[in-house]
Write a protein that holds these residues in place. Sequence first.
Motif, short mmCIF file in Angstrom:
data_model
loop_
_atom_site.label_atom_id
_atom_site.label_comp_id
_atom_site.label_asym_id
_atom_site.label_seq_id
_atom_site.Cartn_x
_atom_site.Cartn_y
_atom_site.Cartn_z
N LEU A 12 1.63 7.18 -4.60
CA LEU A 12 1.19 7.62 -5.93
C LEU A 12 0.07 8.64 -5.81
N GLN A 13 -0.75 8.50 -4.76
CA GLN A 13 -1.81 9.49 -4.59
C GLN A 13 -1.27 10.79 -4.01
N TYR A 47 3.04 2.02 -1.93
CA TYR A 47 3.15 2.51 -3.31
C TYR A 47 1.89 3.22 -3.75
N THR A 48 0.73 2.61 -3.43
CA THR A 48 -0.50 3.28 -3.84
C THR A 48 -0.64 4.60 -3.09
N GLU A 49 -0.25 4.61 -1.81
CA GLU A 49 -0.35 5.85 -1.04
C GLU A 49 0.51 6.94 -1.65
N GLN A 80 0.83 -1.22 0.00
CA GLN A 80 0.00 0.00 0.00
C GLN A 80 0.85 1.25 0.00
#
Lengths: 558, 423, 474
Positions: free
Chosen positions: B208-209, B204-206, B202
């Motif tokens: 990216l946002q 990475y997703t965090e 997560q």
Amino acid sequence: MAATAQPMQKPIKEANGWLTGLVIWHILILLGASAGVYALYTAQILLPEWVRWFSLGALLLMVPGSLGAILFIPRRDHRGRTLSLLVNYIGFLLCVLAFLQFIGVFAGFDELADRFPRSLPFFGIAFAGYLIYAFADRYENSPRRQRTIQRMGKIVMLAGLLLALLALIGWEAVPQFVQERLQVPILLLLAGGLLFGLMFWAMWRRPAAQAMQVNNARQEAIEGYLLLSPNLIGFLLFLAGPLMLSLYTSFTNWDGFGTRDFIGVANYAKLLNLTFAPLADARQPANQVVDVRVYDELWRFSFLGHSYLVAAADKLFWLALRNTFLFGILVVPLAVLPALGLAAVLNSKLAGMKVFRSIYFIPSVAAVVGIALIWQWMYNATVGWINYGLLVATNFFNSITGLSIVAAQPRWLSVSDTALFAIVVMVAWQTIGFNTILFLAGMQNVPKVLYEAATVDGADARRQFISITLPLLGPTTVFVLSTSIIAAFQIFEPIFIMTNPAGGPNNSTLSAVLYLYQNGFQRFNQGYASAVAWLLFLIIFIVTLIQYRRQGNTSYEL
Amino acid sequence: MITVRGKDPGVQNTVVSRPEVQRTWLHRLRKLALYALLTIMALVMIFPFLVMIFTSLKVPSDTFSYPPRLLPQEQLTVVMPDMDEPAPLFNIEVDGEKRQLALVQDNIRIGIYADPNALEVTYSLPVREVKPTGGFMDQQTITIDGKEQELWDVEVNGQVVQMIQTGLTAYGRFVDPNDPSVEVLANVRLSEPVTRVTARPQNYTEVLQLNGLGRSLTNTMLVTICVVLGQLVTSVSGGYAFARLRFPGRDVVFVLYLGTMMIPFVVLIMPLYQLMVQIGWSDRLVALILPWIFTAYGTFLMRQFFLTIPREIEEAALLDGASRLEILWRLFIPAAVPALATLATFTFLYAWNSFFWPLVIINTGNTDNHVLTLSLNVLRGRAADSPNLVLAGAAISVIPPMLIFILAQRFFIESATSSGVKG
Amino acid sequence: MSSKRVSIWLSLLVLFSLLISACGGAAAPAAPVAEEAAPAEAAATEAAPEEATEAPTEEAVSEAPAAEAAAEGDVAIRWRTRPDNQEEAGVYQSISDEIDAKLEGIGLAYEPGGSEGASYQDQLKTEIANGTAPDVFWIPGTDVADFAKRGLILNLAGQAANTEGYSNDDFYAGPMNFLTYNPETDVNDALWGLPRDVSTFVLYLNQDLLAEAGAPDPIALAAEGNWDWDAFVEVAAAVRGLGSDIYGYGANAWWGPYGTWMNAAGGGFFNADRTACNLNSPESLAGLEFEQRLYQDLDVAVPYGEDSEPPFRAGKVGMFQNGRWATPGIRTVDFNWDVVELPKGPAGNAGNWQFWGAYAVNANTEHPEEAWKLVQELTQAETQAKISALGTNIPSRVSQEAIDAFLTFTPPANNQAFINGLQDNAVAEGPLWKGDWPSYVTVMDSNVQALMTGEKSIDDFAATICDEADKTFQ
């Protein structure tokens, strides 16, 4: 041209018609440009300042150019052709660039970035196509299969690119664009550009060239400038122009905002202001021998039993120079010599060399910002990996030898003794792979015959390396060394990111470019900063020159 | 070496003597050493990236630990009946046997006591369990080495002994989750936690946002593609002109080109920024592209390469009536593919990694126009307390070019090696 | 040949699609608007002489990005501040949106500045120099003089005098004293901006380590009034005794931490009227000498110059000196922690700093009135409460309510320590009106670093420091 003069009568006749037209065209330009110059000069047309000066300059070039063309073309003097081409080329460029600027092509990159993500998958497809194409190399033994796979790869690549481009186009914005952007003045620019282009073409054509009695050398010169022009114009506009401005700035006290007085060489004088003073004893305070309102102590030394003090008006500049030299002296060998060794090994035909080659290349690919973050983390003296590694290694050594050596725990980035060295290690680590690849390139260019001959003569690998590889690697070495030195003297980003405060501890990592940055962008002494830059340029220039001399001037065919 | 020996059978393959066998052994040993060296070197090269990738997968509480751990781990916990939060598990030695116990209470104040007559033997007990000798109001004291010290009644093996307190510390209370009767007091810091390897993608997703890092990634790609293509075009035409066409002033211009390579870029920032503002390109992506497609470096490189192409080929084509552009397109560019690849590599790295110019020219607030290095710089300030996120960002900036280069290494590295940078 | 033709077609297609897609830019009012606006703008001042035409042209260009954010007819105002983390950036954005809705005729665009210490100001100044800076921006207190003296920020005193209900006294006196100083008249009749918030230093405590070391509880000592330098050394030494990789004290290497030791000893960076170096006064030297002992003789601290936050969060540091801004990060640690005020020094107080930064108005703004309105809104009590709810700072308005609210933002349980620091003669961070702060701090930082790492003795430091530092007052 003379050899083919006979059957060319008709084209020349046709060219005469064009040339007459061109004279009229240039008369029009002359009138238009003169009026334009007048209007611009007297500020009758209100344009942003830079557009005004820029157009003024261009028009000023066009006036005498056209005048010359009008005079020379009827005489069939080749200079007429050159001038005419020049004028039309400038006109064409101006019109097209202005057209592109006003329809928003340049600013439109931002919008392009909006749509870019959606075409990315298609670029991925294109890349996959390339990989398929490359995969065909596996089938070198069966050419038919190889060709089939290559064709497949090509098709995938092209299809991917095509789709990507289609996805890039902002279809939804087209109608609005036509409505808003394609207005008469902008279209006029386009028409002007086309007209200039047409005239350029007319003069460029072979019949016109023959009619104007252009010989090969002249034609070659024009072609040379023409081919160079895209590069040259950009170079002048984005590099040379700003550089000249900075040279001028170095003679001013510009602060970036308002003040910009010409102060002569005052900036340089302050930078280079050094003073020497003999000391009564080695510990005598500086304020007793030099004017400490001007000078700061830089260095003290003993010579023939006497002590001397060197003080500088700008201590930091000299410290920065020292650090920069030190950095260069440390990093260049560290980044070049191992690379040479690695390249020699990787150049052998042993298995797995390709894998190693790519691994060594990886650090060169990564962004300095990212790299610096990781290394900063590893250098942490209390919880970082490097010191932990030292600890583990020492403990291991102790356990097998029975000694009790205390593990060294250097405070890498926080004491002056090691900080610069820590940066050196990181930079060398990052550049070794790249230099290795360059050396490999050089080595693979050494003819194999030489090695075979040497083997027959009984030379072993080491002898071969010393007596064949090294000498023939000369040009590559010059290239690697000079780019490494230039890069070392411009060291900035790793220091800026990894040290806190930048240049610390105790100014031990303050590099010349960092000092330049601090002056220009923290204290906003832009004039002073420019002077630092030009002094640094001089130093790099001299060092590079010396290096060329030492290496022999064989590689750069200047 | 071996390959060569095979090529000359007549001389060497006649007799395999004893020294020959020894040489093979020596040879193998040397080869082994060579591989060992190469592997160590490769580890050194790759280790920082491993640190980066593993740290970027860690949970926040795992990022700061000592000794540093490469693999992302998390401490196991167990739900205890009378506690609100799950209790962390530790490996504790009980009666010579290692058991997984749960930490149910920490910071229990522990006194360290010793018999005044035998100071070297100490006893650690919770201070609550120790009573002052003679009661709280009237505690007895003893003088040791001229220093008066209070006496405490300490129960040792069922016997009450009068001792002095030599120190204080704190222990945690560990309980076996399955057998609450097993209870141990021990130092928490020095106890070994029970962990298991985890991963937290997560991060990475965090990241990216956060700050629109995804957008910066695509922006960087776009800018890089444009710069690489643009620079190839200008460098090829410029390099060709410098290498092959004679025109007045050519050498002077060329020396000027070389000179600009030696000027630190930082000095260009201010004038160039002014220029961009005047044109109206400040804070725009085009400012990251156009000024950087005209470089002395690329022109220099291409010129050096074109110089090595024999003149005769070109002259023949000229006699056939080919134009310069045709010659460039048909003869020089195909021959220069390796050099083009080299230049593309240089330019790619330069464009992908450029940091300072974007930092000044792109407004910090305009995240739509950020490139990766810029976002990373913002990230390192704004998420300085979560290295897992920062390094996830760094990984995002490092991995794509890495992948491209590994996948396309035939093209990039091998062409670079065969381009023969002639310097 | 066919592949050649394909590639030619393809490159043509590239050009074409680039053109078309780039032209999509027309959909948004991008740069060309500014281009066209520029001549129009200039035409308005047609009669004016040449020099005059230059200024509005440039500004028109610079205003272009703002136009994007503004609704039709609104005055576009861009503002910027430096958030310390992503949550803060989000709060500022929502505040911006609220104020945008509240103020009629003003369209706001918030730009989070990069939070990297030095380059925030560098970048801001570069943008001001080129006319692309926002209308309202936050700057640290130390930089106010530099910006004001260069004429980069507006003197808002006139506007403030005409604003009903505005009073300088609503804010803490320390920052306002600096913000109202007028270098031309040498009296306090100017107004360079309004403070965004204030903050002080505390010591973040690793309570597990302290208990393990059997050290006395600093919070209890502070409550009794016995939290002084000796007690501090005792606690630090006890924790350091736990192991070679455990440290009693940690602080980062910048003027904030070393300044507190000097302040607490009765010294300071400058003399009373801030016109000369005071680093070699006996009091300042006493403070520095004490700090040097922490690093050298007593060896209880994380090595000077090493970032202390990673070891603190790895559970290896007993007391970590930092400001409120470190709280969000420290909330993720898995040991017991709290905060305590700095220990009192020989001068009888803790010598804490009152850190602050101010919202200032760009001197080149086209809408000074609207900008001033925005500055006021940004420093309203409600706005400040919302930001401090995040737990990163203390409101800059003097108000018991604000303080009471601040105390509830736990952990840390002992929030009172921040307020105590503020009320215990905290020295307001301040601009250097008579000198050059960036240069001064460069000299100071490097010399103190040499002192703390033991490269320089305190005597050598005392002998030369002011000779060097006083040059920055010329």
